[in-house]
Every structure is written in C-alpha cells, then in structure tokens.
Scaffold this motif. Structure first.
Motif, PDB file in Angstrom:
ATOM      1  N   UNK A 189      75.776  58.036  53.462  1.00 10.31           N
ATOM      2  CA  UNK A 189      74.891  57.790  54.606  1.00 10.31           C
ATOM      3  C   UNK A 189      75.395  58.507  55.854  1.00 10.31           C
ATOM      4  N   UNK A 190      76.677  58.304  56.209  1.00 14.31           N
ATOM      5  CA  UNK A 190      77.138  58.862  57.486  1.00 14.31           C
ATOM      6  C   UNK A 190      77.477  60.354  57.412  1.00 14.31           C
ATOM      7  N   UNK A 191      77.335  60.956  56.234  1.00 19.23           N
ATOM      8  CA  UNK A 191      77.501  62.412  56.144  1.00 19.23           C
ATOM      9  C   UNK A 191      76.151  63.138  56.021  1.00 19.23           C
ATOM     10  N   UNK A 192      75.046  62.392  56.081  1.00 17.01           N
ATOM     11  CA  UNK A 192      73.742  63.063  56.067  1.00 17.01           C
ATOM     12  C   UNK A 192      73.572  63.864  57.354  1.00 17.01           C
ATOM     13  N   UNK A 193      72.779  64.909  57.271  1.00 16.70           N
ATOM     14  CA  UNK A 193      72.555  65.784  58.427  1.00 16.70           C
ATOM     15  C   UNK A 193      71.901  65.010  59.568  1.00 16.70           C
ATOM     16  N   UNK A 194      72.087  65.500  60.774  1.00 17.36           N
ATOM     17  CA  UNK A 194      71.565  64.850  61.973  1.00 17.36           C
ATOM     18  C   UNK A 194      70.059  64.609  61.855  1.00 17.36           C
ATOM     19  N   UNK A 195      69.661  63.334  61.993  1.00 19.40           N
ATOM     20  CA  UNK A 195      68.252  62.970  61.958  1.00 19.40           C
ATOM     21  C   UNK A 195      67.621  62.900  60.577  1.00 19.40           C
ATOM     22  N   UNK A 196      68.402  63.175  59.548  1.00 17.76           N
ATOM     23  CA  UNK A 196      67.839  63.217  58.188  1.00 17.76           C
ATOM     24  C   UNK A 196      67.550  61.822  57.633  1.00 17.76           C
ATOM     25  N   UNK A 197      68.380  60.841  57.989  1.00 13.54           N
ATOM     26  CA  UNK A 197      68.250  59.494  57.444  1.00 13.54           C
ATOM     27  C   UNK A 197      68.513  58.484  58.552  1.00 13.54           C
ATOM     28  N   UNK A 198      67.485  57.758  58.966  1.00 10.85           N
ATOM     29  CA  UNK A 198      67.660  56.759  60.016  1.00 10.85           C
ATOM     30  C   UNK A 198      66.578  55.693  59.895  1.00 10.85           C
ATOM     31  N   UNK A 199      66.947  54.472  60.264  1.00  7.17           N
ATOM     32  CA  UNK A 199      65.991  53.368  60.229  1.00  7.17           C
ATOM     33  C   UNK A 199      65.804  52.761  58.851  1.00  7.17           C
ATOM     34  N   UNK A 200      66.826  52.883  57.990  1.00  7.56           N
ATOM     35  CA  UNK A 200      66.715  52.373  56.630  1.00  7.56           C
ATOM     36  C   UNK A 200      67.704  51.230  56.373  1.00  7.56           C
ATOM     37  N   UNK A 201      67.265  50.252  55.571  1.00  5.12           N
ATOM     38  CA  UNK A 201      68.145  49.205  55.053  1.00  5.12           C
ATOM     39  C   UNK A 201      68.358  49.495  53.584  1.00  5.12           C
ATOM     40  N   UNK A 202      69.535  49.990  53.253  1.00  3.64           N
ATOM     41  CA  UNK A 202      69.814  50.423  51.887  1.00  3.64           C
ATOM     42  C   UNK A 202      70.833  49.515  51.215  1.00  3.64           C
ATOM     43  N   UNK A 203      70.710  49.374  49.899  1.00  2.00           N
ATOM     44  CA  UNK A 203      71.789  48.772  49.121  1.00  2.00           C
ATOM     45  C   UNK A 203      72.707  49.909  48.670  1.00  2.00           C
ATOM     46  N   UNK A 204      73.888  49.549  48.187  1.00  2.00           N
ATOM     47  CA  UNK A 204      74.823  50.580  47.731  1.00  2.00           C
ATOM     48  C   UNK A 204      74.206  51.414  46.602  1.00  2.00           C
ATOM     49  N   UNK A 205      73.495  50.760  45.691  1.00  2.00           N
ATOM     50  CA  UNK A 205      72.874  51.488  44.580  1.00  2.00           C
ATOM     51  C   UNK A 205      71.812  52.462  45.098  1.00  2.00           C
ATOM     52  N   UNK A 206      71.031  52.038  46.071  1.00  2.00           N
ATOM     53  CA  UNK A 206      69.985  52.908  46.626  1.00  2.00           C
ATOM     54  C   UNK A 206      70.601  54.115  47.339  1.00  2.00           C
ATOM     55  N   UNK A 207      71.661  53.866  48.091  1.00  2.00           N
ATOM     56  CA  UNK A 207      72.314  54.953  48.823  1.00  2.00           C
ATOM     57  C   UNK A 207      72.900  55.991  47.866  1.00  2.00           C
TER      58      UNK A 207
END
Length: 275
Positions: free
Chosen positions: A229-247
C-alpha cells in the motif's frame, strides 16, 4: 523489492507484533524507520522495546529512531513528529498502528476502559495526522495508513463490541475522510485490517498462546500487505479499506499458506468486524 532508501516511515506503537513486523519490512527496503511507542523497558509480560526493535531495524538494513511516545498526549506526538522530521529530513509515511482492545459491550465496559480505547484508537489517529501533515505535504509520495477495519454496521458486531467498534471505525472514518480532504496535497490515505487473527500479544492475552497459534497467521502478512500500500505511486491508491488478503491480491499474491503460524493449518479464525 522496491527501494525505500531515503524515505521515512513513522510508526506508532511499533515495539512488538504487527508494528514491529511493518518496521522490519520497511527496514529491509532501506527505509528510515521511527519507532514511536511507550515500551522502553521490557517486562515479563511484554517482550520487545523501542530500543530492541531499533537494533533489529539497523540489522535489517534500515536506519532507526526510537522515540518514547504516548499517543494520547498531543504535545508528545508533535514533539516526536518534529524530532523524526529533523532527524531524517522529513516524513513520507505515517502508520497509525498503536491500538487498545476492549472485547466487551456497553454494560461490561468501564468508563476508564472506554476512554482508553477511544483515545488510543481514533483520537490518536487524528492527533498524529494533524502533526504529520506539514511534513507529508512536502513528501514526493506521502501516505497515511491506519490499521483499522472496514466499517461494518452489522448488529452481530455492534451488539457485542460497540465501544471497541466505535473506536476502530472512528479510525477508518477519519482516514477515509483524510483521503478526500488531503487529495489535493497528493497524500494517499488508506486503512488495513487482517482477514484472520494475527499472532500477537494482544490476541494471546485473550485466547492463550497455544490457541492463538492454531487459528492465526504471522504478523508478516500485515507487514507485506502494508508495504504494497505505502509503496504505490502517488495518488494511485487512496480512500480504500483493505484487508491484508485484498492488498496482497492487488499485486498478484494469492497464496497465503506460508503466513499460517502452523504449517498446513487451513482453519483460521476470521478477524473481528469481518462477516
């Protein structure tokens, strides 16, 4: 592994369990890691301190800054954030990991316990985000990640755990709100929650060590998921509630067998707030 060289990750409550695992994963990628937690002295009940984790971070290839911090106190948080930014030249990732658990309903929860979980869970998320915001604005790829569940209004959970649900859903609501509010700053804000129980001291306290091992996964699954999650490109992934499996599935990892505490064990307990 993506390169975290020169990037700074600030983790609250990272002296053991999931926070420690997240810290070591970031360190392996060369990050500067700030371990901000209360545990400065090891006890018979709780292993690990901010100093022992700092040593592990350095050994794993990262740079460590251990800071004593009680997230309930605004001035302590502001000072810790400023120290981290001064030491490493900024902050790129804030991980709201510090947490308190109360597995009781309204009738059985004392006011002292109620205040504790609200203050350490959602209130600290608010305080830490506000304090880190000026530094996150200056980052090339800023992220806020809160360890909290998708908001599930099922009576199944509210009927037995509403005080705790409020404290954790509060973290999620604030983080999803920040995703929208901070979008124009380019700050990505998401939440992460384990699909199953994770073998931590908090779970063992409620289930017992042996039972925990049988129904849980290792903390490393959360560390690996957080990293995606925190290595995704700027603005690529935001506003999501993910489980570990989903991530992890987002990046093509769908085999989770190696994360089980007991090899080959397929019965794992689904975590709280997940139907």
């Amino acid at each position: 592994m993506k390169n975290m060289q020169g990037r700074t990750v600030f983790i609250t409550g990272g002296s053991r369990g999931i926070g420690r695992a997240i810290a070591l994963k970031a360190a392996q990628a060369g990050a500067n890691v700030v371990i901000a937690a209360k545990t400065a002295v090891e006890t018979t009940k709780l292993s690990g301190t901010i100093y022992s984790v700092a040593e592990e971070i350095e050994a794993a290839g990262g740079n460590a800054l251990p800071l004593i911090l009680d997230v309930r106190h605004e001035q302590q948080v502001q000072l810790a954030i400023q120290q981290a930014a001064s030491n490493f030249g900024g902050i790129d990732v804030l991980i709201n990991n510090a947490g308190a658990i109360a597995l009781t309903g309204i009738e059985s929860t004392s006011l002292k316990q109620y205040d504790l979980i609200q203050n350490i869970n959602h209130r600290a998320t608010f305080i830490c985000a506000q304090a880190a915001l000026p530094f996150l604005k200056q980052s090339e790829n800023p992220h806020i990640l809160s360890l909290s569940p998708p908001v599930n209004m099922s009576p199944k959970w509210l009927g037995i755990l509403s005080p705790y649900a409020l404290s954790k859903y509060g973290m999620t609501i604030l983080t999803l709100g920040m995703a929208e509010e901070f979008r124009h700053y380019g700050i990505s804000c998401n939440t992460l929650w384990p699909e199953t129980y994770i073998a931590t001291a908090a779970v063992s306290k409620n289930l017992g060590e042996e039972n925990t091992q049988h129904v849980s996964r290792k903390p490393e699954i959360m560390a690996d998921a957080a990293y995606t999650i925190y290595t995704t490109a700027k603005g690529e992934l935001s506003g999501h509630s993910l489980t570990d499996e989903q991530a992890l599935s987002r990046v093509g990892i769908t085999d989770f067998e190696d994360y089980a505490c007991i090899e080959g064990n397929t019965y794992l307990q689904k975590d709280f707030f997940l139907d």
